[in-house]
Design an enzyme around this catalytic site. Structure first.
Site, mmCIF file in Angstrom:
data_model
loop_
_atom_site.group_PDB
_atom_site.id
_atom_site.type_symbol
_atom_site.label_atom_id
_atom_site.label_comp_id
_atom_site.label_asym_id
_atom_site.label_seq_id
_atom_site.Cartn_x
_atom_site.Cartn_y
_atom_site.Cartn_z
ATOM 1 N N SER A 193 0.810 -1.202 0.000
ATOM 2 C CA SER A 193 0.000 0.000 0.000
ATOM 3 C C SER A 193 0.853 1.265 0.000
ATOM 4 O O SER A 193 1.609 1.476 -0.936
ATOM 5 C CB SER A 193 -0.977 -0.029 1.171
ATOM 6 O OG SER A 193 -2.013 0.893 0.959
ATOM 7 N N ASP A 290 -9.334 -2.840 -6.236
ATOM 8 C CA ASP A 290 -8.652 -2.471 -4.994
ATOM 9 C C ASP A 290 -9.643 -1.775 -4.053
ATOM 10 O O ASP A 290 -10.171 -0.706 -4.361
ATOM 11 C CB ASP A 290 -7.478 -1.541 -5.323
ATOM 12 C CG ASP A 290 -6.622 -1.222 -4.130
ATOM 13 O OD1 ASP A 290 -7.135 -0.590 -3.183
ATOM 14 O OD2 ASP A 290 -5.433 -1.588 -4.132
ATOM 15 N N HIS A 358 -7.197 -5.510 -0.590
ATOM 16 C CA HIS A 358 -6.130 -4.519 -0.612
ATOM 17 C C HIS A 358 -4.947 -5.064 0.176
ATOM 18 O O HIS A 358 -4.996 -5.170 1.393
ATOM 19 C CB HIS A 358 -6.613 -3.203 0.002
ATOM 20 C CG HIS A 358 -5.593 -2.111 -0.037
ATOM 21 N ND1 HIS A 358 -5.289 -1.415 -1.191
ATOM 22 C CD2 HIS A 358 -4.789 -1.597 0.928
ATOM 23 C CE1 HIS A 358 -4.357 -0.515 -0.934
ATOM 24 N NE2 HIS A 358 -4.036 -0.612 0.350
#
Length: 416
Positions: A193, A290, A358
């Site tokens: 991320s 996502d 995610h």
């Protein structure tokens, strides 16, 4: 609600096992949520924190002035001279107000980080069963406490906020090089991320540390391919947000010149505008749907004042036909952009699956379990390993939802 309750009960169960020292694997289906790890085989020992106090003297500090930190699990056997360096994620702060709030958390102060309970899972696991290719390597997790993907440079006297992400990056890397990484024969920079965005920003800097050496150097960005997308109201929420991050933290001076020589600084905070100029081999792992980007970029609350997207963002089965069409268009933008920029170099690879999630490398359930996500029967750990070691070219694009029944879907809130 039932899903959340199950996760909470599992969290309580896991903590009981940890504190009684009897943490054992219950089954292959045990999975990570919110930083928890599936425990495989023998009890998993926590990896203690290291505070790099020497970095304070050169101003490489967290937002509150405390020293940067990392966790390291030393390699063994054939892995003693091989290193994974993983950059922790955790969003960003785009204004002095939001950064002051962040400063009072573990994402802004090493004083507030848990000093003992960091359990390595997925690509950082020490279990050969869970992590066949990298289990014996030196595995390092660099904690995230600067708020700008390790790229800021500045100080605000009025608030006392330090924006020193680039200095943290430099200081921790120099320390790791000094304790053995400089002589490594294989290294991999990873992140998830916001940490994956940091990987994209620093990939060539990482490669430069090993210039002139016979070292295999590659980078892996997990859930960091943030698109410069138009939201459901026609605006660009993420572009505005990233613009605030860049300005508040003084990021512009540390962005890749291969991008800033023809685009503005905010544009050069988006991976799609950076990756094409990266020389070091990089692998992009991302869910086409996502969930963080759906929630915060495609259909943020500010672009959805009526709340029409609220249920859809929490449960894909609650999406109406129009919303699913928008999600499919987002997926198509993801695929087209990856193909356009990542494919420029034959040394790059990608794995874009059609899951609603995610981050997939730190989670044992998605990294390597009996029911992990796969594209054409090849799982994520195998795909990453095949690409890194040159066993096969890996350029995998999944078919559109709902064709992939191997997906691990998670539409709940996740820390990025």
């Amino acid at each position: 609600m039932e899903k959340i309750m199950i996760a909470k009960l599992w969290e309580i169960f896991l903590m009981v096992l940890v504190f009684t020292g009897s943490a054992q694997a219950a089954a292959d289906g045990n999975m990570s949520r919110g930083g928890m790890r599936r425990l495989a085989g023998a009890p998993v020992a926590p990896v203690p924190i290291t505070l790099l106090t020497s970095a304070v003297g050169i101003g490489a500090v967290c937002m509150d002035g405390t020293p940067p930190a990392f966790h390291m699990d030393p390699g063994s056997g054939e892995g003693k001279n091989r290193w994974i360096v993983h950059l922790e994620g955790g969003s960003w702060c785009e204004s002095l107000g939001s950064c002051l709030y962040r400063k009072a958390s573990r994402l802004g102060s090493s004083d507030l980080m848990n000093k003992e309970l960091m359990y390595f899972g997925g690509i950082l696991s020490s279990s050969p069963a869970e992590n066949p290719d990298f289990f014996s390597w030196n595995r390092v997790m660099i904690r995230y406490c600067d708020g700008a993907s390790f790229a800021g440079e500045g100080y605000d006297a009025g608030t006392g906020l330090f924006f020193r992400g680039q200095r943290i990056w430099n200081a921790v890397m120099q320390h790791l090089l000094s304790i053995g990484m400089s002589s490594a024969d294989q290294v991999l920079l990873t992140g998830s991320s916001a940490g994956a965005l940091a990987v994209v920003l620093h990939c060539d800097q990482f490669g430069a540390f090993f210039a002139g050496r016979d070292t295999t150097v590659k980078c892996l960005a997990d859930a960091g391919f943030f698109l410069d997308a138009v939201n459901v109201a026609g605006g660009r929420t993420l572009r505005s947000y990233f613009g605030g991050v860049v300005a508040t933290h003084g990021v512009a001076q540390n962005l890749p010149t291969s991008c800033t020589d023809h685009l503005n600084a905010t544009s050069c905070f988006f991976p799609q505008n950076i990756i094409g100029g990266i020389d070091t081999p990089i692998f992009v792992l991302n869910a086409a749907y996502d969930t963080w980007q759906i929630r915060e970029s495609l259909a943020p609350d500010g672009a959805d004042p009526s709340g029409a997207w609220r249920a859809c963002k929490s449960n894909r089965l609650a999406c109406n036909e129009l919303q699913m069409n928008i999600l499919q268009a987002f997926r198509n933008q993801m695929v087209v952009t990856v193909l356009r920029v990542v494919s420029r170099s034959r040394s790059n690879g990608y794995f874009i699956n059609s899951c609603f999630t995610h981050g997939q490398t730190e989670n044992p359930a998605t990294w390597n379990a009996y029911d992990s996500p796969a594209i054409q029967n090849k799982t994520i750990w195998k795909s990453v390993g095949d690409w890194y070691f040159g066993r096969a070219e890996v350029r995998a694009i999944d078919c559109a939802y709902p064709c992939d029944y191997t997906c691990y879907h998670d539409m709940e809130d996740q820390l990025i």
